[in-house]
Design a protein around this motif. Structure first.
Motif, short mmCIF file in Angstrom:
data_model
loop_
_atom_site.label_atom_id
_atom_site.label_comp_id
_atom_site.label_asym_id
_atom_site.label_seq_id
_atom_site.Cartn_x
_atom_site.Cartn_y
_atom_site.Cartn_z
N SER A 90 0.85 -1.20 0.00
CA SER A 90 0.00 0.00 0.00
C SER A 90 0.89 1.24 0.00
N LEU A 91 0.32 2.38 -0.37
CA LEU A 91 1.10 3.62 -0.37
C LEU A 91 1.67 3.96 1.01
N PRO A 92 0.88 3.85 2.09
CA PRO A 92 1.47 4.11 3.41
C PRO A 92 2.65 3.19 3.73
N ASP A 93 2.54 1.91 3.33
CA ASP A 93 3.64 0.97 3.55
C ASP A 93 4.87 1.39 2.75
N ILE A 94 4.66 1.84 1.52
CA ILE A 94 5.78 2.26 0.67
C ILE A 94 6.49 3.47 1.28
N PHE A 95 5.72 4.41 1.80
CA PHE A 95 6.33 5.57 2.46
C PHE A 95 7.12 5.15 3.69
N GLU A 96 6.56 4.26 4.49
CA GLU A 96 7.25 3.80 5.69
C GLU A 96 8.54 3.09 5.33
N ALA A 97 8.50 2.24 4.29
CA ALA A 97 9.69 1.48 3.90
C ALA A 97 10.78 2.40 3.35
N ARG A 98 10.37 3.44 2.64
CA ARG A 98 11.36 4.29 1.98
C ARG A 98 11.90 5.39 2.87
N TRP A 99 11.04 6.00 3.69
CA TRP A 99 11.46 7.15 4.49
C TRP A 99 11.29 6.95 6.00
N GLY A 100 10.72 5.81 6.41
CA GLY A 100 10.34 5.64 7.80
C GLY A 100 11.49 5.54 8.79
N ALA A 103 12.39 10.00 11.14
CA ALA A 103 11.10 10.65 11.35
C ALA A 103 11.01 11.97 10.60
N GLY A 104 12.10 12.71 10.54
CA GLY A 104 12.11 13.98 9.82
C GLY A 104 11.93 13.79 8.33
N ALA A 105 12.62 12.80 7.77
CA ALA A 105 12.51 12.51 6.34
C ALA A 105 11.11 12.06 5.99
N LEU A 106 10.50 11.23 6.86
CA LEU A 106 9.14 10.77 6.60
C LEU A 106 8.16 11.94 6.65
N ALA A 107 8.33 12.84 7.60
CA ALA A 107 7.44 14.00 7.70
C ALA A 107 7.58 14.89 6.46
N ARG A 108 8.80 15.08 5.98
CA ARG A 108 9.01 15.91 4.78
C ARG A 108 8.40 15.24 3.54
N ALA A 109 8.54 13.91 3.44
CA ALA A 109 7.98 13.20 2.29
C ALA A 109 6.45 13.28 2.31
N ARG A 110 5.86 13.13 3.49
CA ARG A 110 4.40 13.24 3.59
C ARG A 110 3.92 14.65 3.27
N ALA A 111 4.68 15.65 3.69
CA ALA A 111 4.31 17.04 3.37
C ALA A 111 4.39 17.28 1.87
N ALA A 112 5.45 16.77 1.23
CA ALA A 112 5.58 16.93 -0.22
C ALA A 112 4.43 16.25 -0.94
N PHE A 113 4.03 15.09 -0.43
CA PHE A 113 2.91 14.36 -1.02
C PHE A 113 1.63 15.17 -0.88
N LEU A 114 1.36 15.69 0.30
CA LEU A 114 0.15 16.48 0.55
C LEU A 114 0.10 17.69 -0.37
N HIS A 115 1.20 18.43 -0.47
CA HIS A 115 1.21 19.65 -1.28
C HIS A 115 1.00 19.35 -2.76
N SER A 116 1.58 18.26 -3.23
CA SER A 116 1.43 17.90 -4.64
C SER A 116 0.04 17.33 -4.92
N VAL A 117 -0.50 16.56 -3.98
CA VAL A 117 -1.86 16.03 -4.17
C VAL A 117 -2.87 17.16 -4.26
N ALA A 118 -2.72 18.18 -3.40
CA ALA A 118 -3.65 19.31 -3.46
C ALA A 118 -3.56 20.03 -4.79
N ALA A 119 -2.34 20.27 -5.25
CA ALA A 119 -2.15 21.00 -6.52
C ALA A 119 -2.69 20.20 -7.70
N TYR A 120 -2.35 18.92 -7.78
CA TYR A 120 -2.81 18.12 -8.91
C TYR A 120 -4.31 17.82 -8.83
#
Length: 282
Positions: A90-100, A103-120
């Motif tokens: 799942s996408l949450p699992d992929i994020f955890e595996a890649r950036w988990g 904690a700082g890297a995971l938070a930044r990746a989730r923020a980048a995801f949120l900002h891009s999802v809103a724009a697209y």
């Protein structure tokens, strides 16, 4: 690779020298891709930070061929799901595996995801972009989502105007919401609608440019999304821009779009169809 090729280039000392990776596409009319990219560039120029789009270069070289810039450092969500361990795709699992691990890297990746999802999400809604299966959604190396392949736009959709995707303004799956914190999180309940409202407000300020581009291309239409469509693409874009809606009413309108899109049955059914028909992971 860039440094090596620049050193070997006779023009490598030029300040304007650059290296781009491109796909050579044949047996496909990429002129519509180029046109939609023009519209996305208008939106990208209008959207304020932290909203994020990732336009790329498209150069038609004929009616059935062209060059398309690749999004370096990004892989499709379908690709990421295929490479993930069984039961952890799942996408949450992929994020955890890649950036988990950080904690700082995971938070930044989730923020980048949120900002891009809103724009697209707002870009897809305004331009009527469809065919949003996981082969056409890329996950960048910083966590942002990037949309590619715009063969269906401005009212043209797989299955026609009654196709499954048309039941939702844009794609917003349960997995996408889980990445940003889940349906009860402030990120989903407050930040995503706020960012989408920000994007729609910015787009309305560039409404004249967006409408003019579609109107000009509709005068002698040659693109699939415009041929035989009459004034529908232009009228639909004007309606989705909500130019007659007072600014203070926009948040409620955007919230309604988010509510209609979240876990909508149509896009989910289209994902399942793509998995059964073409093997693209849902």
């Amino acid at each position: 690779k860039v440094a090596r090729m620049r050193a070997a280039s006779p023009r490598g000392e030029s300040r304007r020298w650059a290296l781009r990776s491109v796909l050579c596409k044949s047996n496909d009319d990429v002129r519509q891709e180029a046109f939609v990219m023009q519209l996305l560039r208008v939106l990208d120029g209008a959207f304020p930070p932290p909203l994020r789009l990732r336009p790329y270069a498209v150069l038609p070289t004929g009616r059935a061929c062209g060059l398309i810039e690749t999004v370096v450092g990004a892989r499709s969500v379908d690709h990421a799901k295929r490479r993930a361990p069984r039961g952890r795709s799942s996408l949450p699992d992929i994020f955890e595996a890649r950036w988990g691990a950080d904690a700082g890297a995971l938070a930044r990746a989730r923020a980048a995801f949120l900002h891009s999802v809103a724009a697209y999400s707002i870009a897809s809604y305004l331009l009527g972009i469809r065919d949003r299966h996981n082969g056409n959604l890329l996950l960048a190396d910083d966590g942002a989502i990037v949309h590619i392949d715009f063969g269906f736009a401005l009212g043209l959709a797989p299955g026609g105007r009654a196709g499954p995707e048309t039941s939702a303004p844009f794609k917003l799956t349960a997995e996408m919401v889980q990445v940003i914190g889940g349906p009860e999180s402030d990120a989903f309940r407050e930040e995503l609608p706020r960012l989408c409202t920000l994007a729609l407000r910015a787009a309305r300020l560039r409404a004249r440019a967006l409408l003019a581009l579609v109107e000009v291309m509709s005068l002698r239409p040659s693109l699939r999304c415009l041929v035989g469509a009459g004034s529908r693409p232009l009228d639909g874009l004007r309606e989705r821009l909500m130019l007659d809606v007072p600014d203070d009413e926009l948040p409620a309108r955007v919230q309604a779009l988010v509510d209609r899109s979240y876990c909508a049955l149509g896009p989910g059914a289209y994902d399942r169809y793509q998995q059964l028909r073409n093997g693209i992971r849902a």
